[in-house]
Write an enzyme that holds these catalytic residues in place. Structure first.
Site, PDB file in Angstrom:
ATOM      1  N   LYS A 265       0.858  -1.188   0.000  1.00 26.69           N
ATOM      2  CA  LYS A 265       0.000   0.000   0.000  1.00 26.69           C
ATOM      3  C   LYS A 265       0.893   1.237   0.000  1.00 26.69           C
ATOM      4  O   LYS A 265       1.707   1.422   0.894  1.00 26.69           O
ATOM      5  CB  LYS A 265      -0.900   0.000   1.235  1.00 26.69           C
ATOM      6  CG  LYS A 265      -1.709   1.289   1.427  1.00 26.69           C
ATOM      7  CD  LYS A 265      -2.451   1.281   2.765  1.00 26.69           C
ATOM      8  CE  LYS A 265      -3.094   2.637   3.056  1.00 26.69           C
ATOM      9  NZ  LYS A 265      -3.735   2.676   4.393  1.00 26.69           N
ATOM     10  N   ASP A 270      -2.790  10.585   3.559  1.00 27.20           N
ATOM     11  CA  ASP A 270      -4.191  10.189   3.699  1.00 27.20           C
ATOM     12  C   ASP A 270      -4.950  11.187   4.562  1.00 27.20           C
ATOM     13  O   ASP A 270      -4.801  11.215   5.778  1.00 27.20           O
ATOM     14  CB  ASP A 270      -4.276   8.789   4.314  1.00 27.20           C
ATOM     15  CG  ASP A 270      -5.714   8.307   4.445  1.00 27.20           C
ATOM     16  OD1 ASP A 270      -6.588   8.851   3.746  1.00 27.20           O
ATOM     17  OD2 ASP A 270      -5.951   7.380   5.234  1.00 27.20           O
ATOM     18  N   LYS A 277     -10.421  12.822   8.407  1.00 27.17           N
ATOM     19  CA  LYS A 277      -9.818  12.546   9.707  1.00 27.17           C
ATOM     20  C   LYS A 277      -9.877  13.790  10.580  1.00 27.17           C
ATOM     21  O   LYS A 277      -9.835  14.915  10.072  1.00 27.17           O
ATOM     22  CB  LYS A 277      -8.356  12.124   9.534  1.00 27.17           C
ATOM     23  CG  LYS A 277      -8.137  10.818   8.794  1.00 27.17           C
ATOM     24  CD  LYS A 277      -6.652  10.523   8.676  1.00 27.17           C
ATOM     25  CE  LYS A 277      -6.389   9.269   7.849  1.00 27.17           C
ATOM     26  NZ  LYS A 277      -6.849   8.032   8.526  1.00 27.17           N
ATOM     27  N   ASP A 288       1.592   6.577   5.552  1.00 27.20           N
ATOM     28  CA  ASP A 288       0.598   5.595   5.111  1.00 27.20           C
ATOM     29  C   ASP A 288       1.081   4.793   3.909  1.00 27.20           C
ATOM     30  O   ASP A 288       0.314   4.038   3.330  1.00 27.20           O
ATOM     31  CB  ASP A 288      -0.726   6.298   4.785  1.00 27.20           C
ATOM     32  CG  ASP A 288      -1.931   5.403   5.023  1.00 27.20           C
ATOM     33  OD1 ASP A 288      -1.773   4.371   5.688  1.00 27.20           O
ATOM     34  OD2 ASP A 288      -3.025   5.731   4.536  1.00 27.20           O
ATOM     35  N   ASP A 347     -12.220   6.855   4.040  1.00 30.29           N
ATOM     36  CA  ASP A 347     -10.993   6.673   4.816  1.00 30.29           C
ATOM     37  C   ASP A 347     -10.577   5.206   4.867  1.00 30.29           C
ATOM     38  O   ASP A 347      -9.551   4.871   5.432  1.00 30.29           O
ATOM     39  CB  ASP A 347     -11.168   7.227   6.231  1.00 30.29           C
ATOM     40  CG  ASP A 347      -9.838   7.435   6.947  1.00 30.29           C
ATOM     41  OD1 ASP A 347      -8.808   7.540   6.253  1.00 30.29           O
ATOM     42  OD2 ASP A 347      -9.825   7.500   8.186  1.00 30.29           O
ATOM     43  N   GLU A 349      -9.518   3.562   2.325  1.00 31.22           N
ATOM     44  CA  GLU A 349      -9.033   3.621   0.947  1.00 31.22           C
ATOM     45  C   GLU A 349      -7.917   2.619   0.661  1.00 31.22           C
ATOM     46  O   GLU A 349      -7.728   2.194  -0.472  1.00 31.22           O
ATOM     47  CB  GLU A 349      -8.551   5.042   0.621  1.00 31.22           C
ATOM     48  CG  GLU A 349      -7.124   5.371   0.975  1.00 31.22           C
ATOM     49  CD  GLU A 349      -6.805   5.273   2.466  1.00 31.22           C
ATOM     50  OE1 GLU A 349      -5.665   4.936   2.813  1.00 31.22           O
ATOM     51  OE2 GLU A 349      -7.700   5.529   3.298  1.00 31.22           O
ATOM     52  N   ARG A 351      -7.561  -0.526   1.419  1.00 26.52           N
ATOM     53  CA  ARG A 351      -8.044  -1.812   0.922  1.00 26.52           C
ATOM     54  C   ARG A 351      -8.507  -1.712  -0.528  1.00 26.52           C
ATOM     55  O   ARG A 351      -8.477  -2.696  -1.268  1.00 26.52           O
ATOM     56  CB  ARG A 351      -9.156  -2.332   1.834  1.00 26.52           C
ATOM     57  CG  ARG A 351     -10.398  -1.471   1.875  1.00 26.52           C
ATOM     58  CD  ARG A 351     -11.232  -1.692   3.133  1.00 26.52           C
ATOM     59  NE  ARG A 351     -10.576  -1.150   4.309  1.00 26.52           N
ATOM     60  CZ  ARG A 351     -11.117  -1.156   5.522  1.00 26.52           C
ATOM     61  NH1 ARG A 351     -12.321  -1.666   5.722  1.00 26.52           N
ATOM     62  NH2 ARG A 351     -10.465  -0.642   6.541  1.00 26.52           N
TER      63      ARG A 351
END
Length: 504
Positions: A265, A270, A277, A288, A347, A349, A351
């Site tokens: 990933k 993010d 967030k 991230d 959020d 995202e 996956r």
């Protein structure tokens, strides 16, 4: 770095610092009397008084008191010899690495004998010294304009041993390259998001490919649209930065078969998108892309060690931003696999990008899949900050992986993925899947969502949201990025190169 090997003769050393391990009852160590004679006859008294300690990881630094070729001695306590393990030695050498940085030493000598026992050889000590010292010496170069700190690096390492000198040298070199790869991954994660964009990550991968003769393919937005990568593209919709799907291939055999896919990933920042967030949750989101960094670090080791195993690395990279074009809750998107996804949380995202990345790895021939991601806060709630969470669909594959994780000392804990969990992921009135079934079992649902795209391919999911970053100095390094899973990913590839897991 120059690695010197000399016989166990303390009068022949020419170095800034001599490293001496001090186990309980050091007088039982072969050659100890020779060291005492060459260093200082008061050493037994200092040990008795506690001025030099045998307690595990306790460091004492002293100058020399004669005309020996070493300027200072760094004593490190090892505790009971029968309790020494590779993990404890790795940590001890990391402690030494931190001290070397403080001392600003560029040359050291290591006497391996005190660090050994019935299970740990001189070659093991050399490997762990290279790995541990390299990890302990790591510092992220800041962007401060008034810093006068000079870069410190080891230029010369001398081993005092009568054992096979070539093997000692190779072991130290391999340990050092493991540390170097981890430190490269740490630096990527520590970089600010305006400097490490998806495009810059792709440039880094190109440099890696050129260095190690990997085949590389980088798909931009246009190519993703042609392929139908609707999940990555959805996450990227709010961004002005081009998304990148980075593909590295290491071909170890003439035939492109029996391939392990490493999937990372690579969300370079993010915000959470429209599922925004909170303020405090934004800080640190530059990290991230820790999964991508782990995969790139593992590929660096693979490029150096050249195991007999075909590997494909796939990294899905973009940031997740907010704009008038950004994707939003209630959207329905179509992934590369053809499966449709109802977006309930923008959020969630990671996956989504992993769904397209594992699909692409499968389409490229991957027979095994390991995905790595800073995926969920749920793994921290479940396991804390010091344990990587895992899911799998294949017992033999996971057993082989756990052997590697045990070897590297990286703690991994498996969570269950049940049919009931899968039903919740498939619960949607408008699509095949939903990307956020709820907060309970969050880590399982996050990783389980990725599992919906692997089919029958043996697969392991690693959630490093807790272990990718350290809030304070730790055993193997400073505050900040840890480079977790770099060594384990590379080690499992090395193990699979010599093991037929299908025969288990």
């Amino acid at each position: 770095m120059e690695i010197k090997l000399i016989e166990q003769d303390f009068n022949k050393i020419d170095t800034e610092v001599l490293i001496i391990g001090v186990p309980e009852h050091p007088e039982n160590t072969p050659g100890w009397d020779d060291f005492v004679a060459s260093y200082n006859s008061h050493l037994p008294e200092w040990l008795k008084s506690g001025d030099v300690k045998t307690t595990y990881k306790q460091v004492v630094k002293m100058p020399t008191f004669n005309d020996s070729g070493f300027k200072r001695v760094l004593f490190i306590g090892l505790g009971a010899k029968n309790k020494l393990t590779e993990e404890r030695l790795r940590t001890a050498f990391s402690t030494i690495g931190k001290e070397i940085s403080i001392m600003k030493a560029s040359s050291i000598a290591i006497w391996p004998t005190p660090f050994t026992n019935e299970k740990i050889t001189n070659e093991d000590v050399a490997f762990l010294a290279g790995e541990g010292i390299g990890l302990g010496m790591y510092k992220f170069a800041s962007y401060k304009t008034d810093s006068n700190d000079r870069d410190i690096s080891l230029e010369t390492v001398t081993f005092l041993s009568d054992s096979n000198q070539d093997e000692l040298k190779v072991a130290f070199e391999v340990g050092s390259l493991h540390a170097d790869a981890v430190n490269e991954a740490r630096t990527l994660v520590n970089m600010p998001p305006n400097m490490l964009t998806a495009t810059e990550m792709a440039s880094y991968a190109r440099r890696l490919a050129e260095t190690y003769d990997f085949e590389i393919e980088v798909l931009g937005k246009k190519e993703m649209e042609e392929q139908g990568m609707g999940a990555i593209l959805a996450v990227n919709k709010g961004s002005v930065e081009e998304p990148q799907l980075i593909v590295l291939k290491y071909a170890a055999t003439d035939k492109w078969e029996d391939i392990v896919g490493l999937v990372g990933k690579g969300i370079t920042y993010d915000t959470g998108g429209y599922s925004l967030k909170p303020r405090d949750g934004m800080v640190g989101m530059k990290g991230d892309m820790g999964g991508a960094a782990a995969v790139l670090g593992a590929m660096q080791i693979i490029g150096e060690t050249r195991p007999e195993k075909n590997v494909i690395a796939v990294i899905a990279s973009t940031d997740n931003m907010v704009s008038g074009d950004a994707f939003k809750p209630d959207d329905v998107i179509t992934s590369l696999s053809g499966k449709t996804i109802e977006v309930l949380n923008t959020d969630a995202e990671g996956r989504l990008v992993l769904a397209d990345a594992v699909t692409y790895a499968k389409q490229s021939g991957a027979d095994y899949l390991i995905d790595v991601a800073t995926l969920t806060g749920g793994v921290i709630v479940a396991l804390g900050m010091d344990k990587t969470g895992a899911l799998t669909n294949d017992e033999a594959f996971f057993e082989e992986f756990m052997h590697a994780a045990t070897e590297t000392g990286e703690f991994v804990w498996r969570l269950p993925l049940t049919e009931s969990d899968k039903k919740r992921l498939r619960k949607s009135e408008v699509a095949d899947l939903n990307n956020s079934p709820g907060r309970d079992g969050h880590m399982i649902f996050g990783g389980g969502f990725v599992g919906e795209f692997v089919g029958d391919t043996p697969w392991i999911h690693l959630d490093i949201a807790g272990t990718s970053d350290a809030s304070s100095e730790h055993d193997l390094g400073p505050k900040g990025a840890t480079g977790v899973m770099v060594r384990t990913l590379a080690t499992v590839i090395e193990r699979m190169a010599s093991t037929d897991i299908n025969s288990k």
